[in-house]
Design a protein around this motif. Structure first.
Motif, PDB file in Angstrom:
ATOM      1  N   MET A  37       0.835  -1.199   0.000  1.00 17.00           N
ATOM      2  CA  MET A  37       0.000   0.000   0.000  1.00 17.00           C
ATOM      3  C   MET A  37       0.871   1.250   0.000  1.00 17.00           C
ATOM      4  O   MET A  37       1.816   1.363   0.789  1.00 17.00           O
ATOM      5  N   LEU A  38       0.546   2.157  -0.885  1.00 17.53           N
ATOM      6  CA  LEU A  38       1.258   3.434  -0.934  1.00 17.53           C
ATOM      7  C   LEU A  38       0.783   4.331   0.195  1.00 17.53           C
ATOM      8  O   LEU A  38      -0.416   4.384   0.486  1.00 17.53           O
ATOM      9  N   PRO A  39       1.699   5.045   0.805  1.00 17.15           N
ATOM     10  CA  PRO A  39       1.280   5.977   1.856  1.00 17.15           C
ATOM     11  C   PRO A  39       0.602   7.203   1.252  1.00 17.15           C
ATOM     12  O   PRO A  39       0.875   7.581   0.104  1.00 17.15           O
ATOM     13  N   ARG A  40      -0.268   7.793   2.018  1.00 14.95           N
ATOM     14  CA  ARG A  40      -0.848   9.090   1.634  1.00 14.95           C
ATOM     15  C   ARG A  40       0.161  10.134   2.079  1.00 14.95           C
ATOM     16  O   ARG A  40       0.213  10.504   3.252  1.00 14.95           O
ATOM     17  N   ASP A  41       0.956  10.569   1.138  1.00 13.76           N
ATOM     18  CA  ASP A  41       2.062  11.471   1.449  1.00 13.76           C
ATOM     19  C   ASP A  41       2.345  12.308   0.210  1.00 13.76           C
ATOM     20  O   ASP A  41       1.652  12.184  -0.800  1.00 13.76           O
ATOM     21  N   THR A  42       3.375  13.110   0.274  1.00  5.67           N
ATOM     22  CA  THR A  42       3.732  13.914  -0.884  1.00  5.67           C
ATOM     23  C   THR A  42       4.133  13.011  -2.040  1.00  5.67           C
ATOM     24  O   THR A  42       4.484  11.839  -1.840  1.00  5.67           O
ATOM     25  N   VAL A  43       4.113  13.558  -3.223  1.00  8.47           N
ATOM     26  CA  VAL A  43       4.499  12.789  -4.410  1.00  8.47           C
ATOM     27  C   VAL A  43       5.944  12.306  -4.266  1.00  8.47           C
ATOM     28  O   VAL A  43       6.246  11.146  -4.538  1.00  8.47           O
ATOM     29  N   ALA A  44       6.827  13.184  -3.847  1.00 15.04           N
ATOM     30  CA  ALA A  44       8.236  12.813  -3.690  1.00 15.04           C
ATOM     31  C   ALA A  44       8.398  11.700  -2.656  1.00 15.04           C
ATOM     32  O   ALA A  44       9.155  10.745  -2.868  1.00 15.04           O
ATOM     33  N   ALA A  45       7.676  11.801  -1.549  1.00 15.44           N
ATOM     34  CA  ALA A  45       7.770  10.769  -0.508  1.00 15.44           C
ATOM     35  C   ALA A  45       7.225   9.431  -1.010  1.00 15.44           C
ATOM     36  O   ALA A  45       7.778   8.373  -0.685  1.00 15.44           O
ATOM     37  N   ARG A  46       6.173   9.474  -1.812  1.00 11.14           N
ATOM     38  CA  ARG A  46       5.641   8.231  -2.374  1.00 11.14           C
ATOM     39  C   ARG A  46       6.649   7.590  -3.332  1.00 11.14           C
ATOM     40  O   ARG A  46       6.842   6.375  -3.314  1.00 11.14           O
ATOM     41  N   ALA A  47       7.286   8.398  -4.164  1.00 11.31           N
ATOM     42  CA  ALA A  47       8.303   7.869  -5.076  1.00 11.31           C
ATOM     43  C   ALA A  47       9.466   7.285  -4.281  1.00 11.31           C
ATOM     44  O   ALA A  47       9.950   6.187  -4.594  1.00 11.31           O
ATOM     45  N   ASP A  48       9.908   7.988  -3.257  1.00 12.82           N
ATOM     46  CA  ASP A  48      10.978   7.485  -2.409  1.00 12.82           C
ATOM     47  C   ASP A  48      10.578   6.152  -1.765  1.00 12.82           C
ATOM     48  O   ASP A  48      11.392   5.221  -1.670  1.00 12.82           O
ATOM     49  N   PHE A  49       9.336   6.065  -1.323  1.00  8.94           N
ATOM     50  CA  PHE A  49       8.830   4.839  -0.705  1.00  8.94           C
ATOM     51  C   PHE A  49       8.923   3.665  -1.679  1.00  8.94           C
ATOM     52  O   PHE A  49       9.421   2.589  -1.331  1.00  8.94           O
TER      53      PHE A  49
END
Length: 166
Positions: free
Chosen positions: A147-159
């Protein structure tokens, strides 16, 4: 594979991954709509949902077959198969078994960022129903979604990138 809820930020996330020089494949649905708008419009999802779903499946298979190396997909074969089944067609289980993605990241419903546009005409309520169908289909196909976190776009890409390194 990046799938999940319509309006959950998948396309924006793929744009970020492309900006970071990763190979990405845009959502078949958006590409089909763009093509149909320059043609007769017969396979627009609000005109002929079944034709649209069949085109999405064909396009997803082609995308998969030409991809090389690490490639991020915005929706794919399973998503198209769910759309086919939702229109009363027979789900192409053989293709789901043959076309396999290495990892699955799911964008959860995110009502706070959900917006309609010229291509996304359906309601959030319909998006939620479709999300559950897609989530279930991936599980039934043997995928183990992250599951992707609900976060900034950059943070999601980093995840995502950190998950691929582990």
């Amino acid at each position: 594979m990046i799938s999940g809820c319509s309006g959950g930020g998948k396309s924006t996330l793929l744009a970020e991954l492309a900006r970071r020089a990763y190979a990405v494949v845009a959502e078949p649905g958006r590409r089909i709509i763009a093509e149909e708008r320059t043609g007769d419009g017969a396979a627009l999802p609000w005109v002929d949902a079944r034709a649209f779903a069949r085109r999405a499946l064909e396009m997803s298979i082609e995308d998969y077959e030409i991809a090389r190396g690490l490639t991020f997909f915005d929706r794919g074969v399973v998503d198209a198969a769910v759309a086919i089944a939702a229109t009363g067609g027979e789900q192409p289980t053989t293709i789901i078994g043959r076309v396999r993605y290495d990892r699955l990241f799911l964008a959860p419903p995110w009502p706070e960022i959900y917006v309609n546009d010229a291509d996304r005409r359906h309601s959030l309520e319909k998006a939620l129903v479709d999300y559950e169908r897609v989530r279930r289909a991936y599980l039934d196909a043997g995928y183990h979604p992250v599951m992707l976190p609900r976060d900034t776009v950059a943070a999601r890409a980093d995840f995502i990138l950190s998950q691929l390194q582990g």
